[in-house]
Design an enzyme around this catalytic site. Structure first.
Site, PDB file in Angstrom:
ATOM      1  N   CYS A  67      45.689  22.762  60.645  1.00  0.00           N
ATOM      2  CA  CYS A  67      46.811  22.341  61.717  1.00  0.00           C
ATOM      3  C   CYS A  67      46.694  23.509  62.473  1.00  0.00           C
ATOM      4  O   CYS A  67      47.209  24.675  62.128  1.00  0.00           O
ATOM      5  CB  CYS A  67      47.931  22.074  61.145  1.00  0.00           C
ATOM      6  SG  CYS A  67      49.128  21.442  62.491  1.00  0.00           S
ATOM      7  N   CYS A  71      53.693  26.739  61.948  1.00  0.00           N
ATOM      8  CA  CYS A  71      54.924  26.758  61.220  1.00  0.00           C
ATOM      9  C   CYS A  71      55.079  27.600  60.089  1.00  0.00           C
ATOM     10  O   CYS A  71      54.070  27.505  59.267  1.00  0.00           O
ATOM     11  CB  CYS A  71      55.040  25.131  61.016  1.00  0.00           C
ATOM     12  SG  CYS A  71      54.902  23.909  62.191  1.00  0.00           S
ATOM     13  N   CYS A  74      54.629  26.439  56.365  1.00  0.00           N
ATOM     14  CA  CYS A  74      53.738  25.410  56.027  1.00  0.00           C
ATOM     15  C   CYS A  74      52.109  25.764  55.737  1.00  0.00           C
ATOM     16  O   CYS A  74      51.616  26.651  56.581  1.00  0.00           O
ATOM     17  CB  CYS A  74      53.412  24.487  57.250  1.00  0.00           C
ATOM     18  SG  CYS A  74      52.324  23.109  56.929  1.00  0.00           S
ATOM     19  N   CYS A 111      54.786   6.789  52.695  1.00  0.00           N
ATOM     20  CA  CYS A 111      55.019   7.713  53.839  1.00  0.00           C
ATOM     21  C   CYS A 111      53.543   8.453  53.966  1.00  0.00           C
ATOM     22  O   CYS A 111      53.224   8.940  52.836  1.00  0.00           O
ATOM     23  CB  CYS A 111      56.022   8.776  53.508  1.00  0.00           C
ATOM     24  SG  CYS A 111      57.613   8.087  53.089  1.00  0.00           S
ATOM     25  N   CYS A 142      55.966   4.433  56.412  1.00  0.00           N
ATOM     26  CA  CYS A 142      56.376   5.604  57.283  1.00  0.00           C
ATOM     27  C   CYS A 142      55.338   6.524  57.597  1.00  0.00           C
ATOM     28  O   CYS A 142      54.396   6.698  56.803  1.00  0.00           O
ATOM     29  CB  CYS A 142      57.525   6.325  56.631  1.00  0.00           C
ATOM     30  SG  CYS A 142      57.959   7.929  57.117  1.00  0.00           S
ATOM     31  N   CYS A 202      63.197   9.058  60.717  1.00  0.00           N
ATOM     32  CA  CYS A 202      63.452  10.045  59.758  1.00  0.00           C
ATOM     33  C   CYS A 202      63.394  11.250  59.811  1.00  0.00           C
ATOM     34  O   CYS A 202      62.325  11.801  60.618  1.00  0.00           O
ATOM     35  CB  CYS A 202      62.548   9.591  58.603  1.00  0.00           C
ATOM     36  SG  CYS A 202      62.256  10.818  57.139  1.00  0.00           S
ATOM     37  N   ARG A 274      67.887  12.447  51.822  1.00  0.00           N
ATOM     38  CA  ARG A 274      66.583  12.485  50.931  1.00  0.00           C
ATOM     39  C   ARG A 274      66.537  13.964  50.246  1.00  0.00           C
ATOM     40  O   ARG A 274      66.528  14.920  51.129  1.00  0.00           O
ATOM     41  CB  ARG A 274      65.203  12.373  51.512  1.00  0.00           C
ATOM     42  CG  ARG A 274      64.154  12.345  50.515  1.00  0.00           C
ATOM     43  CD  ARG A 274      62.894  11.784  50.969  1.00  0.00           C
ATOM     44  NE  ARG A 274      62.996  10.530  51.274  1.00  0.00           N
ATOM     45  CZ  ARG A 274      62.642  10.012  52.493  1.00  0.00           C
ATOM     46  NH1 ARG A 274      62.208  10.834  53.570  1.00  0.00           N
ATOM     47  NH2 ARG A 274      62.792   8.652  52.926  1.00  0.00           N
TER      48      ARG A 274
HETATM   49  N1  SAM Z   1      52.311  18.047  61.143  1.00  0.00           N
HETATM   50  C1  SAM Z   1      53.418  17.184  61.070  1.00  0.00           C
HETATM   51  C2  SAM Z   1      54.617  17.499  61.790  1.00  0.00           C
HETATM   52  O1  SAM Z   1      54.965  18.925  61.420  1.00  0.00           O
HETATM   53  O2  SAM Z   1      55.264  17.015  62.532  1.00  0.00           O
HETATM   54  C3  SAM Z   1      53.815  16.396  59.985  1.00  0.00           C
HETATM   55  C4  SAM Z   1      53.560  16.838  58.684  1.00  0.00           C
HETATM   56  S1  SAM Z   1      54.635  18.310  58.261  1.00  0.00           S
HETATM   57  C5  SAM Z   1      53.950  18.952  56.869  1.00  0.00           C
HETATM   58  C6  SAM Z   1      56.155  17.531  57.716  1.00  0.00           C
HETATM   59  C7  SAM Z   1      57.227  18.295  57.437  1.00  0.00           C
HETATM   60  O3  SAM Z   1      57.076  18.729  56.099  1.00  0.00           O
HETATM   61  C8  SAM Z   1      57.503  19.494  58.179  1.00  0.00           C
HETATM   62  O4  SAM Z   1      58.531  19.073  59.315  1.00  0.00           O
HETATM   63  C9  SAM Z   1      58.610  20.348  57.235  1.00  0.00           C
HETATM   64  O5  SAM Z   1      59.787  19.903  57.346  1.00  0.00           O
HETATM   65  C10 SAM Z   1      58.015  19.832  55.801  1.00  0.00           C
HETATM   66  N2  SAM Z   1      57.445  20.945  55.422  1.00  0.00           N
HETATM   67  C11 SAM Z   1      56.190  21.455  55.538  1.00  0.00           C
HETATM   68  N3  SAM Z   1      55.881  22.495  54.520  1.00  0.00           N
HETATM   69  C12 SAM Z   1      56.929  22.842  53.776  1.00  0.00           C
HETATM   70  C13 SAM Z   1      57.597  23.586  52.794  1.00  0.00           C
HETATM   71  N4  SAM Z   1      56.439  24.604  52.427  1.00  0.00           N
HETATM   72  N5  SAM Z   1      58.499  23.531  51.912  1.00  0.00           N
HETATM   73  C14 SAM Z   1      59.352  22.525  52.391  1.00  0.00           C
HETATM   74  N6  SAM Z   1      59.077  21.642  53.606  1.00  0.00           N
HETATM   75  C15 SAM Z   1      58.004  21.642  54.193  1.00  0.00           C
HETATM   76 FE1  SF4 Z   2      50.976  21.414  61.234  1.00  0.00          FE
HETATM   77 FE2  SF4 Z   2      52.238  22.143  59.090  1.00  0.00          FE
HETATM   78 FE3  SF4 Z   2      53.670  22.624  61.345  1.00  0.00          FE
HETATM   79 FE4  SF4 Z   2      53.148  20.109  60.451  1.00  0.00          FE
HETATM   80  S1  SF4 Z   2      54.472  21.453  59.362  1.00  0.00           S
HETATM   81  S2  SF4 Z   2      52.700  20.818  62.582  1.00  0.00           S
HETATM   82  S3  SF4 Z   2      51.162  20.251  59.285  1.00  0.00           S
HETATM   83  S4  SF4 Z   2      51.733  23.709  60.499  1.00  0.00           S
END
Ligand code: SAM
Ligand code: SF4
Ligand code: DTB
Length: 327
Positions: A67, A71, A74, A111, A142, A202, A274
């Site tokens: 990606c 973030c 992530c 989801c 979802c 959500c 949740r």
């Molecule tokens: N890429 C898309 C986005 O970010 O909008 C969808 C997938 S993203 C992995 C969905 C959510 O997972 C993120 O917004 C975040 O809140 C949660 N998430 C990701 N990594 C995480 C982590 N290590 N611990 C807790 N929540 C996490």
């Molecule tokens: Fe990409 Fe992870 Fe951020 Fe979703 S949360 S936009 S998968 S880096």
């Protein structure tokens, strides 16, 4: 939509939801003695829901890793060195198979998550097909695919998508510490498109990223001032993944996590709250406290997107020990 609590558990009068919560009011909820806060949250919970019912969703990563967003939490970001196997968008048939298995195991919602900044081109067409096919299996659908424009939300709605997950993640004030490649306003805009298209929202966040309590207050204010409230509010406990900038983050006091759930329950009385990521690292006793605080939805199944979740068998036993019913 929301089930009314059964006769023996209902408490009257039911106070209608508010959309004008101030940070001072929200902070005051957080500051109450733990027992007072939990009692209030449980009261509100019982006004709106059967307290022994927990909605169960299963999560599938339909496109993993690689990606472009940064973030900090992530493991799927190309900016970090987390041990994640990159996988392109799954075939529709594979997704439908997984959905069938999830239904068989008792999930009511399926989801699907993709590690994209936003969906595009042929991939988006395939995602629409997934929505139609999974919906036809008799599951609620979802998706979480990153940012969407107005046309994309309309097309997802037409394909039958029930919920779109798009998190605010944290407060507007702390946000810049965690993500630089998209803004808070970008997120709010996608949420407006989802709402305008008539889908359920959500939307929640992550706690334990080093934010202050005032940031948790501010995140909840952002969520609770949306009208209507998001139907589903995932509260994720940060999963600290090796190779991400937050891997070494100090653990949040688990009672503060429970408080966050309880305050979310009070602020958004009709929403499903949740207990989302982080359950694998929690004891059964802590999870029981989360349910007492008003959490009434979980992800069910051994994996979240890339990190482990409790074994389905373990969750079945936990539900049994607590007298909870999956819904
Ligand atoms: N890429 C898309 C986005 O970010 O909008 C969808 C997938 S993203 C992995 C969905 C959510 O997972 C993120 O917004 C975040 O809140 C949660 N998430 C990701 N990594 C995480 C982590 N290590 N611990 C807790 N929540 C996490
Ligand atoms: Fe990409 Fe992870 Fe951020 Fe979703 S949360 S936009 S998968 S880096
Ligand atoms: C949400 O709020 N939490 C889920 C779901 N929405 C998509 C994702 C949690 C991901 C946890 C880290 C991982 O497994 O990669």
């Amino acid at each position: 939509m929301n089930q009314t609590a059964t006769e023996n558990t209902r408490i009257t009068p039911v106070i209608p939801p508010r959309f004008d919560w101030t940070q001072a009011e929200i902070a005051a909820l957080f500051e109450q003695p733990f027992n007072d806060l939990l009692f209030r949250a449980q009261q509100v919970h019982r006004e709106h829901f059967d307290p022994n019912e927990v909605q169960v969703s299963t999560l599938l990563s339909i496109k993993t890793g690689g990606c472009p967003e940064d973030c900090g939490y992530c493991p799927q970001s190309i900016h970090h060195e987390a041990p994640v196997q990159v996988e392109k968008l799954m075939d529709v048939e594979v997704v439908v198979e997984a959905a069938r298995a999830a239904k068989q195991a008792g999930a009511s919602r399926f989801c699907m998550g993709a590690a994209w900044r936003n969906p595009r081109g042929r991939n988006f067409e395939r995602v629409l097909e997934m929505v139609e096919r999974v919906g036809a299996e008799g599951l609620e659908t979802c998706m979480t695919l990153g940012m969407l424009d107005a046309e994309q939300t309309r097309r997802l709605k037409d394909a039958g998508l029930d919920y779109y997950n798009h998190n605010l993640d944290t407060s507007p004030e702390f946000y810049g510490e965690i993500i630089s490649t998209r803004t808070y306003e970008d997120r709010l805009e996608t949420l407006r498109h989802v709402r305008d298209a008539g889908m359920h929202v959500c939307c929640g966040g992550i706690v334990g990223m080093g934010e202050a309590r005032s940031d948790r207050v501010s995140l909840l204010e952002q969520l609770a001032c949306q009208q209507p409230h998001p139907e589903s509010v995932p509260v994720n406990m940060l999963v600290r993944v090796e190779g991400t900038p937050l891997a070494e983050q100090d653990e949040l006091d688990p009672f503060e996590f429970v408080r966050t759930l309880a305050v979310a329950r009070i602020l958004m009385p009709q929403s499903h709250v949740r207990l989302s990521a982080g359950r694998e690292q929690m004891s059964d006793e802590l999870q029981a406290l989360c349910f007492l605080a008003g959490a009434n939805s979980i992800f069910y199944g051994e994996k979240l997107l890339t990190t482990p979740n409790p074994e389905a068998d373990h969750d079945r036993q936990l539900f049994e020990r607590l007298g909870l019913r999956p819904a």
